[in-house]
Design a protein around this motif. Sequence first.
Motif, PDB file in Angstrom:
ATOM      1  N   GLN A 187     -22.858 -29.029 -30.204  1.00 48.96           N
ATOM      2  CA  GLN A 187     -23.211 -28.132 -29.094  1.00 48.96           C
ATOM      3  C   GLN A 187     -22.638 -26.737 -29.347  1.00 48.96           C
ATOM      4  OE1 GLN A 187     -25.344 -28.666 -26.882  1.00 48.96           O
ATOM      5  NE2 GLN A 187     -25.032 -27.305 -25.167  1.00 48.96           N
ATOM      6  N   CYS A 188     -22.944 -26.208 -30.530  1.00 50.34           N
ATOM      7  CA  CYS A 188     -22.415 -24.896 -30.928  1.00 50.34           C
ATOM      8  C   CYS A 188     -22.944 -23.806 -29.994  1.00 50.34           C
ATOM      9  CB  CYS A 188     -22.812 -24.579 -32.361  1.00 50.34           C
ATOM     10  SG  CYS A 188     -22.049 -25.659 -33.591  1.00 50.34           S
ATOM     11  N   PRO A 189     -22.087 -22.921 -29.510  1.00 55.33           N
ATOM     12  CA  PRO A 189     -22.558 -21.847 -28.627  1.00 55.33           C
ATOM     13  C   PRO A 189     -23.313 -20.756 -29.365  1.00 55.33           C
ATOM     14  CG  PRO A 189     -20.208 -21.629 -29.031  1.00 55.33           C
ATOM     15  CD  PRO A 189     -20.627 -22.925 -29.658  1.00 55.33           C
ATOM     16  N   ASN A 190     -23.084 -20.638 -30.686  1.00 60.10           N
ATOM     17  CA  ASN A 190     -23.789 -19.655 -31.495  1.00 60.10           C
ATOM     18  C   ASN A 190     -23.827 -20.170 -32.931  1.00 60.10           C
ATOM     19  OD1 ASN A 190     -21.435 -18.576 -33.085  1.00 60.10           O
ATOM     20  ND2 ASN A 190     -20.724 -18.051 -31.016  1.00 60.10           N
ATOM     21  N   PRO A 191     -24.665 -19.567 -33.791  1.00 60.25           N
ATOM     22  CA  PRO A 191     -24.837 -20.091 -35.148  1.00 60.25           C
ATOM     23  C   PRO A 191     -23.845 -19.526 -36.166  1.00 60.25           C
ATOM     24  CG  PRO A 191     -26.419 -18.350 -34.770  1.00 60.25           C
ATOM     25  CD  PRO A 191     -25.644 -18.499 -33.483  1.00 60.25           C
ATOM     26  N   ASP A 192     -22.837 -18.790 -35.720  1.00 56.66           N
ATOM     27  CA  ASP A 192     -21.965 -18.085 -36.661  1.00 56.66           C
ATOM     28  C   ASP A 192     -21.262 -19.030 -37.629  1.00 56.66           C
ATOM     29  OD1 ASP A 192     -22.747 -15.815 -35.367  1.00 56.66           O
ATOM     30  OD2 ASP A 192     -20.864 -15.495 -34.297  1.00 56.66           O
ATOM     31  N   PRO A 227     -27.655 -26.497 -30.055  1.00 58.63           N
ATOM     32  CA  PRO A 227     -27.327 -26.699 -28.634  1.00 58.63           C
ATOM     33  C   PRO A 227     -28.540 -26.946 -27.755  1.00 58.63           C
ATOM     34  CG  PRO A 227     -27.370 -24.358 -29.132  1.00 58.63           C
ATOM     35  CD  PRO A 227     -27.645 -25.068 -30.439  1.00 58.63           C
ATOM     36  N   VAL A 228     -28.276 -27.617 -26.625  1.00 58.38           N
ATOM     37  CA  VAL A 228     -29.282 -27.812 -25.577  1.00 58.38           C
ATOM     38  C   VAL A 228     -28.666 -27.372 -24.255  1.00 58.38           C
ATOM     39  CG1 VAL A 228     -30.440 -29.713 -26.764  1.00 58.38           C
ATOM     40  CG2 VAL A 228     -28.565 -30.210 -25.205  1.00 58.38           C
ATOM     41  N   PRO A 229     -29.478 -26.951 -23.280  1.00 54.19           N
ATOM     42  CA  PRO A 229     -28.928 -26.510 -21.993  1.00 54.19           C
ATOM     43  C   PRO A 229     -28.533 -27.692 -21.111  1.00 54.19           C
ATOM     44  CG  PRO A 229     -31.314 -26.308 -21.998  1.00 54.19           C
ATOM     45  CD  PRO A 229     -30.931 -26.727 -23.379  1.00 54.19           C
TER      46      PRO A 229
END
Length: 389
Positions: A187-192, A227-229
């Motif tokens: 559930q990564c908040p961003n792809p960094d 991630p999914v909401p």
Amino acid sequence: MNTITIAQASAATQWQSLVTDFGSPLMVIDCAKVLQQYQQLCEALPGVQHYFAIKALPHLSVLKTLAQAGAGFDLASSGEIDLLRQMAVSPRHTIYTHPIKRDIDIRSALRFGCTTFVVDSPQEMEKFLPYRQRVALLLRLSFPNPSSPINLSRKFGCSPEQVPLLLKLSQRMGMTVKGLSFHAGSQCPNPDNHVRAILTCAGLINDSLQYLNGRGLGVLNIGGGFPVPYIDEVPSIHTFCSKIRTALTALPAHVQVISEPGRYIAAPAATSVSSIMGIAHRQGRCWYYLDDGLYGSFSGQLYDYRRYPLTVFSDQHEREHAVLSGPTCDSIDVIAEDIRLPRLSMGDLVIGHQMGAYTIASATDFNLFPRARDVVINPPDETGMNLSL
């Protein structure tokens, strides 16, 4: 905290009909949603072969849907292999990604026909010495992700600096290492962190020629973590993968890229349906006891650190302080508290959304309360119930 939507009482009809037919609690699995999520991921990462992480939602109808769509499967146990044996899946479309294995696990996978395994240490590599003519290995690297709620590099993975040593060791052992693997976090908040890992691996793949007698590495497994909401909004899969697509261009052209998504495909595909089985008033709050809870379908609140969007049905406008509790005798079994709800009644339904990932998989039989019954809609073939909501 869970978000709770109050819908009109009439909107409960479609769910109530399922409870009338099959009882409560239920877990409604929509195979059309499974297919939609898989197709969206394929569009967001063209050219990447996706191996579904069975552990997220180990359900036969889900696996059949994905197999028919061309997905592969990410294995982590002999039990998951036994599940795949119930359907026509080529073992060439499987990889065994659990970095820690017993000899019986290796032999079970080889009997099935799976020959690609993930390792992350010399000790794990040594386990394959008896089978070195039959297997190819992927080295799993650790890329910690403090911003991810579940850091999957804490328990597994070698450092990038260890890769040359492990490649040299594989040469001395007569072992085939064909690629690298990582998991950027769940559930990564961003792809960094994906980008950082891909670019690091690209450098290691370029350097691998000097350690493998000019053969080099030809596979990169970029894991999952898409991630999914749930409660909070997240980027669309196309937006999230934009930087990943760019980073992948740094890889040599011959490298095959694979992934092992679980949550992204599974979470939106299942909806829980539970019923109020008890009501009590204490300390200024109304307690509603459901026939499903943290030891059942809501187990992901404990093990996966997730909170799920919920819906209740009422035409009343007044609200009161309330608690939604699970059915067991354990006081930890509370789904949501410090919430405000309309007055509900015995038998009223509570719907949980985005509940396909790491819910059914980690549910228990504590207190011997029955687990939610699976109801499959839009099935891939005649094995499911041909329902539509």
